[in-house]
Design an enzyme around this catalytic site. Structure first.
Site, mmCIF file in Angstrom:
data_model
loop_
_atom_site.group_PDB
_atom_site.id
_atom_site.type_symbol
_atom_site.label_atom_id
_atom_site.label_comp_id
_atom_site.label_asym_id
_atom_site.label_seq_id
_atom_site.Cartn_x
_atom_site.Cartn_y
_atom_site.Cartn_z
ATOM 1 N N ASP A 294 0.935 -1.278 0.129
ATOM 2 C CA ASP A 294 -0.361 0.237 0.213
ATOM 3 C C ASP A 294 1.281 1.553 -0.090
ATOM 4 O OD1 ASP A 294 -1.986 1.527 0.392
ATOM 5 O OD2 ASP A 294 -3.020 0.480 1.712
HETATM 6 C C1 NOJ Z 1 -3.697 4.607 0.301
HETATM 7 C C2 NOJ Z 1 -5.093 2.601 0.740
HETATM 8 O O1 NOJ Z 1 -4.774 2.601 1.761
HETATM 9 C C3 NOJ Z 1 -5.180 2.321 -1.010
HETATM 10 O O2 NOJ Z 1 -6.585 1.287 -0.989
HETATM 11 C C4 NOJ Z 1 -4.866 3.314 -2.167
HETATM 12 O O3 NOJ Z 1 -5.034 2.076 -3.130
HETATM 13 C C5 NOJ Z 1 -3.782 3.915 -2.505
HETATM 14 N N1 NOJ Z 1 -3.879 4.137 -1.421
HETATM 15 C C6 NOJ Z 1 -3.396 4.508 -3.606
HETATM 16 O O4 NOJ Z 1 -4.333 5.982 -3.017
#
Ligand code: NOJ
Length: 871
Positions: A294
């Protein structure tokens, strides 16, 4: 227009923090405050990808390409080029010599985030509430077409983690409901749909990201204290039967990528958790695609590579825009000094390239034609660099096509009728109607007036955060109702007008809502999770309903919500005749009118339980809030979340999981059970692994990562190159993790194909039930199949578990349809923690397969080895 459309993650500090995390191979700190009994075991090495027949061709193509790549090219594919270093929310480097462009990664699960001319589909929770597999698939196809049309290679959805363990959890609405089978079926259908268009889907977040607060490393200012992510402590059986379950379905559906969670799992950070990635995902579930972090969850360079991570996003470590990374050049260094095995970097690159081939992205895949960072036509090509070339960044490509058809069908078929006394609904369009609540109207400050939907104004169409999308347009409930009942009076305010006249025949329709979202935005005091709002309606919604109910003798309540809300203050009020939950409808919120006025019968069902009180849930699913120490979030309730807990404790919910009324009635008759594949106690032996492609294991020449001559370097852009790489000496002092080994483990017996042993999906029984419309109007019914395993042979198992469902077509009065539901070996199994395999006790004998309209409304039953009949 601000320079950046939105700024994800603790921006408050990230730009001005006085600390910097070391971007080196060292772990941030080794595991801290490990709770005894909750330590994640080691599992090394990473299983190579490319051993299932379905991926053979793609791996052969990838092998041919990767064999000829330089180390720099391989590393380039594994590491994002940095935050704001391209049009998308993340992008890899390229391998231009082989036609592989920088791959564009973009949110999110309900549509293309932060762009124009794209559909804002209903959210996952709404899709779950349809209980309609075809609509789940159709939305996937439509979304895939839109991501492709915008030039997105990798779609960052669907989300099945959080699973919905915590009712206050901020991001439950991005997924399909608080049940592993519903999540698994929703996810698999979405993935198949998205990937049918050539776009790579990403199932996320593996695993245990059940609350937003303290999900990631977070600087507590002004004390300069660094809070660590919480540890989700999950036992092996709960992991398999609940949290990993929808990921297994996703891998079986062929998902191309998996995003790890922010939090630790059993005290090991998800992105460098060898048990999660190497063992469960890549070995047991046979995942052949690639695994990404993530955003800013990357905490260790070598450690994460060894644990099976394949891609770091957006490339930066925990702090964006420092121009440093745990990977990029540092990964090149670790390969050159021998710390990261050559085999591992080859496998990382091969997995990424094979997925790219598998989805056919080598043929005519468009380049990104939008910018996630600005609405202007021209702008910085690398906004994170500040000093950057300028060019056309937005081409405003309209990708909507006729996708509003599927968006409308979902928004409508998800609407869930909880209560309808005196058959007040459907309404006559000539009735005297008065609508109350800001939630019926537009955002008074304008469409998309707050970034990433980080505000709750007007009708609630979705939650906030990276799972949101801009609305290309919005049909509000007000507009929808006006179109059908032009004489309706509207009071688009959350303050009940005291002076209003109420005639006895007047009907009040009150719109209320409850919001939540992702932790990088706080809305009205709620930092993602529903902390200050509790589980109540926002904006004094309960008062609005009460005020209307005091004045009007007939009140219809419409709720837009991210999840369960407590309705006790008004649900039994004699004037509150009808309640509809419209979930999160996206741009087509006006579809509520089709249901209110009876053009269609409601056919949605609750994808979660509505409790009478928050204390009805187990204490262990409360939010944990402690910034000053490492949070240990131990899943002591095990398998007993949502309805499973209510049933165990004999707690009567306000509305049970699966509940949903219609304007008509249905009978479920003539249940029939047909044995298909005979069961054995454990599945038959797994198929042997195919042979993955291999490469020579010689360390590449250092010159492969020298800075290319003539390269114009972009400040803070992340490159795979190094200064003076020939001076790199063997790094023989790396403290490899305990249990580290380069000898492959024997293949787990529960594995064997994508999703696990393919025999787990053998259909053991089919259940057929005749559904008949016994009422006076047309409508669609949902048959939900719950498995009850005999309690005496399977201790600590929830009484009932949803395992299948089917929705009928629109049935006319008197019309019938036979629905068929397949029950697999896995559906009748429990995870045997000793043997490490799925076990069917007494070959399923005595298990009951109940079919009904909710978990509390079971109509017919078939006993395995016994009879079928009425419940
Ligand atoms: C953090 C989020 O938890 C995730 O779901 C997302 O795809 C990424 N940021 C990118 O924005």
């Amino acid at each position: 227009m601000p320079f950046f459309k939105s700024f994800p993650f603790g921006a408050l500090c990230l730009l001005g923090c006085s600390f910097a995390l070391a971007e080196s191979d060292a772990n941030l700190e080794s595991r801290q405050n490990v709770l005894e009994g909750w330590e994640s075991p080691s599992y090394y090495p990473t299983p190579l990808g490319g051993w299932v027949p379905e991926w053979e061709e793609a791996y052969a193509k990838a092998h041919a390409v990767v064999s000829n790549m330089t180390l720099a090219e391989k590393v380039n594919l594994t590491t994002g080029t940095g935050f704001f270093m391209g049009p998308c929310v993340g992008q890899t480097g390229s391998a231009e010599r082989f036609g592989i462009p920088r791959l564009c990664l973009q949110d999110g699960p309900l549509g293309v985030r932060n762009t124009d001319h794209a559909t804002a589909f209903p959210a996952g929770i709404t899709v779950g509430a349809t209980f309609d597999k075809q609509l789940m698939y159709d939305r996937g196809v439509a979304m895939g077409e839109e991501f492709r049309g915008k030039g997105v290679n990798i779609h960052l959805g669907p989300s099945v983690g959080p699973l919905g363990r915590k009712p206050r959890g901020g991001r439950n609405w991005e997924g399909f409901g608080m049940d592993p089978s519903l999540q698994g079926i929703g996810s698999a259908q979405t993935i198949k749909g998205v990937q049918s268009t050539g776009v790579i889907a990403t199932v996320k977040h593996l695993v245990g990201n059940e609350q937003e607060l303290f999900r990631m490393i977070f600087p507590i200012q002004p004390v300069g204290f660094l809070s660590k992510p919480y540890s989700s402590n999950i036992d092996d059986r709960t992991m398999h039967e609940l949290y990993l379950w929808p990921f297994a379905d996703s891998v079986r559906a062929g998902v191309g990528s998996v995003m790890m969670a922010y939090n630790d799992v059993n005290s090991s950070s998800s992105s460098q958790n060898s048990e999660l990635i190497n063992h469960l995902l890549k070995d047991e579930l046979g995942f052949q695609g690639f695994v990404m972090t993530d955003w800013f969850a990357h905490q260790g360079g070598v450690s994460s590579a060894l644990a099976g991570l394949d891609m770091a996003m957006p490339g930066d470590g925990a702090v964006p825009l420092l121009g440093t990374s745990h990977w990029a050049g540092e990964l090149s260094r670790s390969v050159l000094n021998g710390t990261v095995p050559v085999e591992r970097i080859n496998d990382m690159a091969t997995r990424i390239v094979a997925t790219w081939f598998k989805l056919g992205q080598d043929k005519d895949f468009p380049a990104p034609n939008f910018s996630s960072h600005t609405d202007a036509e021209t702008g910085l090509i690398y906004p994170g660099a500040v000093v950057s070339p300028i060019g056309v960044v937005n081409q405003y490509v309209d990708v909507q096509d006729d996708h509003n058809t599927v968006a409308r069908a979902i928004a409508r078929d998800a609407i869930t009728l909880l209560k309808n006394e005196d058959n007040v609904l459907p309404l006559d369009s000539n009735a005297s109607l008065k609508v109350f609540g800001e939630d019926a109207g537009p955002d008074p400050q304008g469409l998309n007036s707050c970034a990433d939907k980080g505000c709750n104004r007007g009708v609630l169409t979705m939650g906030w955060g990276s799972g949101s999308a801009k609305l290309p347009y919005l049909i509000t409930p007000e507009e929808g109702i006006k179109a059908k009942a032009p004489k309706t009076e509207f009071h688009i305010t959350d303050k009940f007008p005291r002076d209003i006249e109420a005639d006895p025949e007047d009907i009040a329709i009150v719109f209320i809502n409850a919001d939540s979202g992702e932790n990088f935005i706080t809305v009205e005091g709620n930092p993602g999770d529903r902390t200050v709002s509790d589980l109540y309606a926002w904006h004094h919604g309960d008062e609005l309903v009460m005020d209307a109910a005091e004045k009007f003798s007939t009140v219809v309540v419409v709720v837009h919500t991210v999840g369960p809300i407590i309705m006790e203050k008004w649900i039994d009020h004699p004037s509150v005749k009808s309640v509809l939950v419209a979930h999160l409808p996206g741009q087509e919120a006006g579809m509520i009118a089709d249901i209110l006025f009876g053009e269609h019968s409601p056919s949605g069902h609750l994808p979660y339980t509505i409790p009478r009180s928050e204390s009805d849930y187990p204490e262990s699913v409360s939010l944990i809030n402690d910034p000053f120490k490492k949070i240990q979030d131990t899943f002591t309730e095990g398998l007993f979340i949502d309805y499973r807990h209510f049933q165990r404790t004999n707690t009567t919910p306000r509305y049970p999981f699966g509940h949903g009324l219609s304007y008509t009635t249905f009978s479920l008759t003539s249940p029939r059970l047909t044995p298909v594949t005979p069961l054995t106690e454990y599945p038959p032996p797994r198929p042997a692994k195919g042979t993955p492609p291999t490469y020579p294991d010689t360390i590449p020449s250092a010159s492969e990562v020298s800075w290319p001559e003539g390269l114009t370097r972009i400040w803070r852009y992340l490159y795979p190159y190094l200064d003076n790489p020939t001076s790199i000496k063997p790094g023989d002092d790396y403290p490899y993790p305990e249990g580290y080994s380069t000898t492959p483990k024997p293949p787990p017996r529960a594995g064997g194909a994508e999703g696990g042993n393919p025999a787990l999906w053998d259909v053991a029984f089919t259940v057929e039930v005749t559904v008949t419309n016994t009422g006076a109007v047309s409508g669609r019914a949902v048959a939900q199949l719950y498995v009850e395993l005999p309690p005496q042979v399977v201790p600590d198992t929830p009484k009932l578990q949803l395992r299948q469902f089917e929705k009928t077509k629109v049935l006319q009065p008197g019309e019938s349809e036979v629905v068929r539901m397949d029950i697999t070996r896995r559906d009748l199994s429990v995870w045997d923690v000793e043997v490490q395999d799925w076990k069917v006790r007494e070959v399923g004998k005595g298990a009951k397969l109940w079919v009904g309209g909710s978990v509390e409304d079971l109509r017919v039953v078939c006993e395995i080895g016994g009879e079928c009949g009425d419940a």
